[in-house]
Design an enzyme around this catalytic site. Structure first.
Site, PDB file in Angstrom:
ATOM      1  N   ARG A  40       0.603  -1.317  -0.261  1.00 43.99           N
ATOM      2  CA  ARG A  40       0.095  -0.047  -0.194  1.00 43.99           C
ATOM      3  C   ARG A  40       0.922   1.306  -0.097  1.00 43.99           C
ATOM      4  O   ARG A  40       0.282   2.068  -0.617  1.00 43.99           O
ATOM      5  CB  ARG A  40      -1.011  -0.025   1.068  1.00 43.99           C
ATOM      6  CG  ARG A  40      -2.109  -1.090   0.925  1.00 43.99           C
ATOM      7  CD  ARG A  40      -2.989  -1.015   2.161  1.00 43.99           C
ATOM      8  NE  ARG A  40      -4.250  -1.510   1.783  1.00 43.99           N
ATOM      9  CZ  ARG A  40      -5.027  -2.266   2.584  1.00 43.99           C
ATOM     10  NH1 ARG A  40      -4.804  -2.099   3.748  1.00 43.99           N
ATOM     11  NH2 ARG A  40      -6.389  -2.777   2.155  1.00 43.99           N
ATOM     12  N   LYS A 212     -14.827 -13.924   5.828  1.00 40.95           N
ATOM     13  CA  LYS A 212     -16.053 -13.516   6.497  1.00 40.95           C
ATOM     14  C   LYS A 212     -17.141 -13.456   5.198  1.00 40.95           C
ATOM     15  O   LYS A 212     -17.201 -12.820   4.231  1.00 40.95           O
ATOM     16  CB  LYS A 212     -15.906 -11.910   6.794  1.00 40.95           C
ATOM     17  CG  LYS A 212     -15.821 -11.696   8.078  1.00 40.95           C
ATOM     18  CD  LYS A 212     -16.138 -10.569   8.670  1.00 40.95           C
ATOM     19  CE  LYS A 212     -16.593 -10.536  10.239  1.00 40.95           C
ATOM     20  NZ  LYS A 212     -17.205  -9.465  10.736  1.00 40.95           N
ATOM     21  N   GLY A 365      -7.135  -7.112   0.638  1.00 40.94           N
ATOM     22  CA  GLY A 365      -5.719  -6.944   1.318  1.00 40.94           C
ATOM     23  C   GLY A 365      -4.949  -8.290   1.527  1.00 40.94           C
ATOM     24  O   GLY A 365      -3.839  -8.257   0.870  1.00 40.94           O
ATOM     25  N   GLY A 389     -12.509  -4.079   0.751  1.00 42.85           N
ATOM     26  CA  GLY A 389     -14.003  -3.616   1.011  1.00 42.85           C
ATOM     27  C   GLY A 389     -14.446  -2.792  -0.034  1.00 42.85           C
ATOM     28  O   GLY A 389     -15.558  -2.843  -0.407  1.00 42.85           O
TER      29      GLY A 389
HETATM   30  P1  ADP Z   1      -9.220 -10.185   1.532  1.00 44.02           P
HETATM   31  O1  ADP Z   1      -8.484  -9.197   2.755  1.00 44.02           O
HETATM   32  O2  ADP Z   1      -8.366 -10.779   0.460  1.00 44.02           O
HETATM   33  O3  ADP Z   1     -10.511  -9.724   1.335  1.00 44.02           O
HETATM   34  P2  ADP Z   1     -10.337 -11.539   3.951  1.00 44.02           P
HETATM   35  O4  ADP Z   1      -9.838 -10.668   4.767  1.00 44.02           O
HETATM   36  O5  ADP Z   1     -11.682 -11.800   3.719  1.00 44.02           O
HETATM   37  O6  ADP Z   1      -9.738 -11.505   2.502  1.00 44.02           O
HETATM   38  O7  ADP Z   1      -9.734 -13.260   4.345  1.00 44.02           O
HETATM   39  C1  ADP Z   1      -8.513 -13.473   4.593  1.00 44.02           C
HETATM   40  C2  ADP Z   1      -8.393 -14.442   5.532  1.00 44.02           C
HETATM   41  O8  ADP Z   1      -9.249 -15.612   5.343  1.00 44.02           O
HETATM   42  C3  ADP Z   1      -6.802 -14.946   5.317  1.00 44.02           C
HETATM   43  O9  ADP Z   1      -5.936 -14.354   6.682  1.00 44.02           O
HETATM   44  C4  ADP Z   1      -6.913 -16.325   5.504  1.00 44.02           C
HETATM   45  O10 ADP Z   1      -6.061 -17.039   6.414  1.00 44.02           O
HETATM   46  C5  ADP Z   1      -8.566 -16.783   6.120  1.00 44.02           C
HETATM   47  N1  ADP Z   1      -9.024 -18.082   5.705  1.00 44.02           N
HETATM   48  C6  ADP Z   1      -9.126 -18.516   4.410  1.00 44.02           C
HETATM   49  N2  ADP Z   1      -9.355 -19.797   4.432  1.00 44.02           N
HETATM   50  C7  ADP Z   1      -9.490 -19.947   5.771  1.00 44.02           C
HETATM   51  C8  ADP Z   1     -10.249 -21.080   6.295  1.00 44.02           C
HETATM   52  N3  ADP Z   1     -10.477 -22.301   5.727  1.00 44.02           N
HETATM   53  N4  ADP Z   1     -10.498 -20.934   8.023  1.00 44.02           N
HETATM   54  C9  ADP Z   1     -10.188 -19.784   8.468  1.00 44.02           C
HETATM   55  N5  ADP Z   1      -9.410 -18.776   7.770  1.00 44.02           N
HETATM   56  C10 ADP Z   1      -9.390 -18.868   6.399  1.00 44.02           C
HETATM   57 MG    MG Z   2      -8.737  -9.037   4.680  1.00 43.48          MG
END
Ligand code: ADP
Ligand code: MG
Length: 408
Positions: A40, A212, A365, A389
């Site tokens: 970033r 999430k 992120g 987001g």
């Molecule tokens: P982004 O930032 O790309 O939008 P998120 O913040 O929604 O993604 O999610 C990222 C996190 O999700 C990562 O830290 C990863 O470890 C976690 N994650 C992925 N698969 C699983 C899983 N099966 N169980 C728990 N956490 C998970």
């Molecule tokens: Mg994230």
């Protein structure tokens, strides 16, 4: 209505003028406060460099982490100021406060081309206040930092794409008080998202993962009518699996969303694709032993931490002829090497599609961090967005306050 760009501002002339820039410098730090992924900061440099080179007095405001509206030394922007200075190739001063006496004195002392970073703007509770008057008061003080000695207004450049979906003082309110412009990063990000929403070539594949479900369900609803396939992995797949009556053991589960997932699967049965196998373990830990099971045979005492190889193969097939790809959210806990194969495999499939001419966008992120941490070539994708987001809300069809305010 049109949004003025940084080039418009530069054309007006900024030499000697105060310019407030909202950047997104919210980088991940390790326990010793070392920056683990400077993405970033790197993305924020072009706008800041252009302003310095043009002789503006640049004041940068940004946040780091989630302080509770009060100064927290752990979340000081000090490491960021150092890293930003290194990347810019010039000294970046850090004010000890946001709009207090130190910031004021430093702002007054700026000469042309200087850069001053204000301390973490979320140390001030007014930044994220729900009360318009409170936010406006902070915004007024921020705007005053860049006004000329004769009271002439400075300018505001919105470049923190990762926060434009937030109605916050340094993002939204300050833009109502100053001549406003989109920075290079915001401009580039919006252009890509417009391309994704308006002229996506088909087949259009969306890959969703991460932790999430609730955040991302609205996107699925909106994209399901536009995309040809939505591939679901990561922590969010278990709520979908559970909605089909599958037992998911100790995996991440959002009970309150099961019904919504079931409806989505009913309505978009031929669009939504779920994992067929899962890599499970008995605990959430790097040293846990991975084991691959069928998606409908997750043992009660195990949790799913990645999609399995069979799923990677299916997803790879589905991605192979895609002409447009949007990916948000890792397929597994990629931070643990034993559970990174799903994310890596799917990322490689997207890179392959991009190589064959697909337009691919990575948003989020953690997804962007995964690309870098897994050693994947970042130029293997058409665009890596800095804002998870914000890009999701844009794709949902929502109006982003930090963008809308630039139009007015
Ligand atoms: P982004 O930032 O790309 O939008 P998120 O913040 O929604 O993604 O999610 C990222 C996190 O999700 C990562 O830290 C990863 O470890 C976690 N994650 C992925 N698969 C699983 C899983 N099966 N169980 C728990 N956490 C998970
Ligand atoms: Mg994230």
């Amino acid at each position: 209505m049109a949004i003025k760009s940084l080039d418009d501002l530069l054309a007006e002339g900024v030499s000697g003028r105060g310019v407030l820039v909202r950047s997104d410098l919210n980088v991940p730090l390790d326990d010793d406060r070392n920056i683990t992924d400077p993405g970033r900061i790197t993305a924020s440099v072009p706008t800041l460099r252009a302003l310095c080179d043009a002789g503006a007095k640049v004041i940068v405001t940004a946040h780091l982490g989630r302080p509770k509206g009060t100064p927290d030394p752990e979340l000081s922007l000090a490491p960021v100021a150092a890293a930003l200075g290194e990347q810019l190739g010039r000294h970046v001063q850090l004010a000890g406060d946001i709009v207090g006496s130190d910031a004021l004195a430093r702002a007054e002392g700026l000469t042309d081309g200087d850069v001053l970073l204000l301390e973490n703007v979320r140390f001030d509770p007014r930044e994220t206040s729900k009360d318009d008057a409170e936010r406006q008061a902070l915004a007024r003080q921020l705007a005053d930092l860049v006004s000329g000695p004769d009271g002439s207004p400075g300018a505001f450049v919105s470049d923190g794409f990762g926060v434009v979906h937030r109605k916050q003082a340094s993002v939204y309110d300050v833009a109502t008080l100053l001549p406003r412009y989109a920075g290079r990063l915001v401009e580039a990000e919006v252009k890509v998202l417009q391309q994704l929403t308006s002229s996506s070539e088909r087949p259009y594949a969306v890959v969703l993962g991460g932790s999430k479900v609730s955040d991302k369900l609205a996107v699925i609803e909106n994209l399901a009518t536009k995309a040809d396939s939505i591939l679901i992995g990561g922590g969010m797949c278990f709520t979908f699996l559970a909605s089909q009556g599958v037992s998911v053991g100790k995996s991440l589960l959002e009970e309150g969303m099961i019904e919504t997932c079931r409806k989505l699967l009913d309505t978009y049965a031929d669009v939504i694709h779920l994992p067929v196998d899962i890599v499970v373990a008995d605990k959430f830990a790097a040293e846990a032993t991975p084991e691959t099971v069928r998606a409908d045979e997750i043992p009660d005492d195990k949790m799913g931490l990645d999609i399995g190889p069979g799923t990677v193969e299916r997803f790879t097939n589905l991605l192979s002829n895609a002409k447009t790809v949007f990916w948000n959210g890792p397929m597994g806990v990629f931070e643990f090497p034993a559970f990174a194969a799903g994310t890596k495999g799917v990322a490689e499939a997207i890179i392959a599609a991009t190589g064959k001419g697909a337009f691919s966008v990575v948003g989020g992120g953690d997804s962007a961090a995964a690309v870098r941490q897994l050693g994947l070539p970042s130029d293997g994708f058409s665009h890596i967005s800095t804002g998870g987001g914000a890009s999701l809300e844009y794709l949902e069809g929502k109006k982003l306050p930090g963008i809308a305010v630039l139009e007015e």
